[in-house]
Each structure stands twice: as C-alpha cells, then as structure tokens.
Design a protein around this motif. Structure first.
Motif, PDB file in Angstrom:
ATOM      1  N   ASP A  31       0.862  -1.173   0.000  1.00  0.00           N
ATOM      2  CA  ASP A  31       0.000   0.000   0.000  1.00  0.00           C
ATOM      3  C   ASP A  31       0.903   1.229   0.000  1.00  0.00           C
ATOM      4  OD1 ASP A  31      -2.430  -1.442   0.125  1.00  0.00           O
ATOM      5  OD2 ASP A  31      -2.192  -1.689   2.283  1.00  0.00           O
ATOM      6  N   ILE A  32       0.443   2.312  -0.608  1.00  0.00           N
ATOM      7  CA  ILE A  32       1.288   3.487  -0.812  1.00  0.00           C
ATOM      8  C   ILE A  32       0.671   4.716  -0.160  1.00  0.00           C
ATOM      9  CG2 ILE A  32       2.336   5.025  -2.516  1.00  0.00           C
ATOM     10  CD1 ILE A  32       3.491   2.206  -2.571  1.00  0.00           C
ATOM     11  N   PHE A  33       1.526   5.484   0.494  1.00  0.00           N
ATOM     12  CA  PHE A  33       1.155   6.821   0.955  1.00  0.00           C
ATOM     13  C   PHE A  33       2.271   7.754   0.515  1.00  0.00           C
ATOM     14  CE2 PHE A  33       0.591  10.472   3.608  1.00  0.00           C
ATOM     15  CZ  PHE A  33      -0.774  10.527   3.877  1.00  0.00           C
ATOM     16  N   PHE A  34       1.913   8.836  -0.187  1.00  0.00           N
ATOM     17  CA  PHE A  34       2.945   9.740  -0.681  1.00  0.00           C
ATOM     18  C   PHE A  34       2.644  11.181  -0.317  1.00  0.00           C
ATOM     19  CE2 PHE A  34      -0.092   9.487  -4.238  1.00  0.00           C
ATOM     20  CZ  PHE A  34      -0.209  10.816  -4.628  1.00  0.00           C
ATOM     21  N   THR A  35       3.705  11.974  -0.264  1.00  0.00           N
ATOM     22  CA  THR A  35       3.546  13.419  -0.117  1.00  0.00           C
ATOM     23  C   THR A  35       3.826  14.063  -1.464  1.00  0.00           C
ATOM     24  OG1 THR A  35       5.857  13.962   0.459  1.00  0.00           O
ATOM     25  CG2 THR A  35       4.395  13.253   2.250  1.00  0.00           C
ATOM     26  N   ASP A  36       3.024  15.074  -1.799  1.00  0.00           N
ATOM     27  CA  ASP A  36       3.227  15.771  -3.069  1.00  0.00           C
ATOM     28  C   ASP A  36       3.643  17.212  -2.817  1.00  0.00           C
ATOM     29  OD1 ASP A  36       0.945  17.296  -2.521  1.00  0.00           O
ATOM     30  OD2 ASP A  36      -0.367  15.950  -3.618  1.00  0.00           O
ATOM     31  N   TRP A  37       3.810  17.947  -3.897  1.00  0.00           N
ATOM     32  CA  TRP A  37       4.239  19.342  -3.813  1.00  0.00           C
ATOM     33  C   TRP A  37       3.074  20.310  -3.960  1.00  0.00           C
ATOM     34  CZ3 TRP A  37       8.844  18.957  -7.762  1.00  0.00           C
ATOM     35  CH2 TRP A  37       9.801  18.077  -7.242  1.00  0.00           C
ATOM     36  N   GLY A  38       1.867  19.808  -3.743  1.00  0.00           N
ATOM     37  CA  GLY A  38       0.713  20.673  -3.854  1.00  0.00           C
ATOM     38  C   GLY A  38       0.225  20.859  -5.264  1.00  0.00           C
ATOM     39  N   SER A  39       0.574  19.907  -6.157  1.00  0.00           N
ATOM     40  CA  SER A  39       0.144  20.009  -7.556  1.00  0.00           C
ATOM     41  C   SER A  39      -1.282  19.492  -7.697  1.00  0.00           C
ATOM     42  CB  SER A  39       1.085  19.201  -8.455  1.00  0.00           C
ATOM     43  OG  SER A  39       1.264  17.900  -7.943  1.00  0.00           O
ATOM     44  N   LYS A  40      -2.239  20.379  -7.628  1.00  0.00           N
ATOM     45  CA  LYS A  40      -3.648  19.987  -7.648  1.00  0.00           C
ATOM     46  C   LYS A  40      -4.013  19.312  -8.970  1.00  0.00           C
ATOM     47  CE  LYS A  40      -5.256  23.529  -4.421  1.00  0.00           C
ATOM     48  NZ  LYS A  40      -6.183  24.674  -4.220  1.00  0.00           N
TER      49      LYS A  40
END
Length: 247
Positions: A31-40
């Motif tokens: 299972d994956i959980f990621f953080t992004d840079w706020g790219s909607k």
C-alpha cells in the motif's frame, strides 16, 4: 519484505523518481502513501493510478521544511491507511548556488528539507515503530553521489545531502535492534524531467552501460531494499549509476 504500507516523500510529477518508486512498490503489493508538492489535479490522478494496481493509496500535501512535518505526516498516514513499515525519504530541495551566491537563507532552505526533514521523519518513524510490536522495518534515503566527487555550484545541496550518508550509517547502528534497516541509494544522474537536450548529450557518453539513468532504475533498487531479500543489508550507501564516469 512482506507487502505492507510504504511512505514515500517528495512526489512532484509524472516522470520523477518518487512516482517510479511508488509504482514499483505498489506492483510488489505495498500500500502506498505519498507526499506531493501541492500540484492539484495531477496528484489525485496519480493516486487513482496506484489504486488501479490493487493496493490502497493515500496522500498528503505537507511542507517537509516545517518543524512539525514529521509528526503531522506520520499522523496522516496512520489515520488514512495505517502505520507504515517502509519509509522512503525521497524529498529534496535543490537550487544552484556556487560560492559567490551562497547565502544563509539558501543554506537554511536546503538544510530544512534535505537534512532536518529527513532526519526528524526517520527518528519519529523509528520511535513509533518501536511501540507497534512490528519486527521488520525499512528506511531508505536518497543521496546523489556526494562522496564520489565535487558538485560544482551545488554547495548547499551537496553538503546537506552528503550529511545523509553519515546519518544513514549512524542511525542504522542505533535502530538495528528494532529490526529496522537503514540504507541509502545513489541513482546517479537520472533523466527525471530536469535535463535539457544539451545536458543529455554531454552526460550520455559518460555512462558505461550506454544510456542515462531512468527513474525506474532507482525504483528497482528501492524495491529490493524494501524486500525480504535485503533483510541483512543495513548502513549502506548503494551507488547504482550504470558505470557513470565523472572524469
């Protein structure tokens, strides 16, 4: 490693190393959980792509330069899909500088993400892991070959990422009794969207294996380090550069 929850930081766009790592780990059943840079928009599409593999996927937009980011991020992943057993510190901050342009502000920004963010997230992960009763965990850091030669006009980046090599070695010794391995991956120059055609033309002849590194190359190695086959490997920086020659 038995498929579990993998937390991957610093997902920025469709072709970067972080997205390749998420895809590869998901294909292995994590299972994956990621953080992004706020790219909607894009991150939601990518989240659905991962879910189509047949695993769960959560995400959060968290500024890893903030002092509270480690606790906020681990709270978020635990609430959404559960506590992770794999942590991939992929997020990084990089701006060209050189000695004539280096400032306190530039150093601080690199330090906040590349060092403090990675270090605090790693130790908070280890503290919480110790309370779960779990027996096997993984921390995988990303470096850029700072120990293999100079990075001209990258003083802040090279210095702060180079510190992760020392951190990887020392943390691995401290938390080995918890069953957590700590390693780092140096993928070498990777065509993850930042290279111009001129840069590609300059770099390609330097690769002994005949091509520039791709994000999937790094992802395969990260996937291995997250697996049961890598259970006896810890405290290492693995250079996976396709025979790259710096001279």
């Amino acid at each position: 490693m038995t498929p579990s929850i993998a937390l991957v930081t610093g997902i920025g766009h469709q072709g970067d190393i972080g997205t390749a790592i998420c895809r590869r780990l998901a294909q292995s059943g994590h299972d994956i959980f990621f953080t992004d840079w706020g790219s909607k928009g894009w991150s939601e599409t990518f989240q659905e792509e991962i879910r189509e593999v047949g695993v769960r996927c959560g995400k959060a937009t968290i500024d890893l330069a903030q002092r509270s980011s480690a606790t906020e991020l681990l709270d978020a992943v635990t609430k959404q899909i559960g506590f992770p057993t794999v942590l991939v510190n992929n997020a990084a901050y990089s701006v060209n500088d050189g000695y004539q342009h280096l400032t306190a502000e530039l150093l601080d920004r690199h330090y906040e993400v590349n060092m403090r963010g990675t270090m605090l997230l790693s130790v908070e992960f280890a503290k919480r892991f110790a309370q779960t009763g779990l027996k096997a965990g993984r921390i995988i850091n990303m470096t850029s070959g700072q120990a293999k030669g100079p990075m001209v006009e990258e003083l802040a980046y090279a210095s702060t990422k180079g510190a992760i090599t020392a951190f990887t070695s020392t943390l691995s010794a401290e938390i080995a009794p918890l069953g957590i391995t700590v390693n780092a991956v140096n993928p070498g120059p990777t065509d993850s969207g930042w290279m111009t055609e001129d840069i590609k033309a300059y770099l390609e002849p330097k690769f002994g294996l005949g091509r520039i590194g791709a994000p999937e190359d790094a992802a395969r190695l990260v996937n291995f380090l997250a697996s049961d086959e890598a259970a006896w490997i810890t405290g290492q920086v693995i250079d996976s550069e396709g025979g790259f020659l710096r001279n």
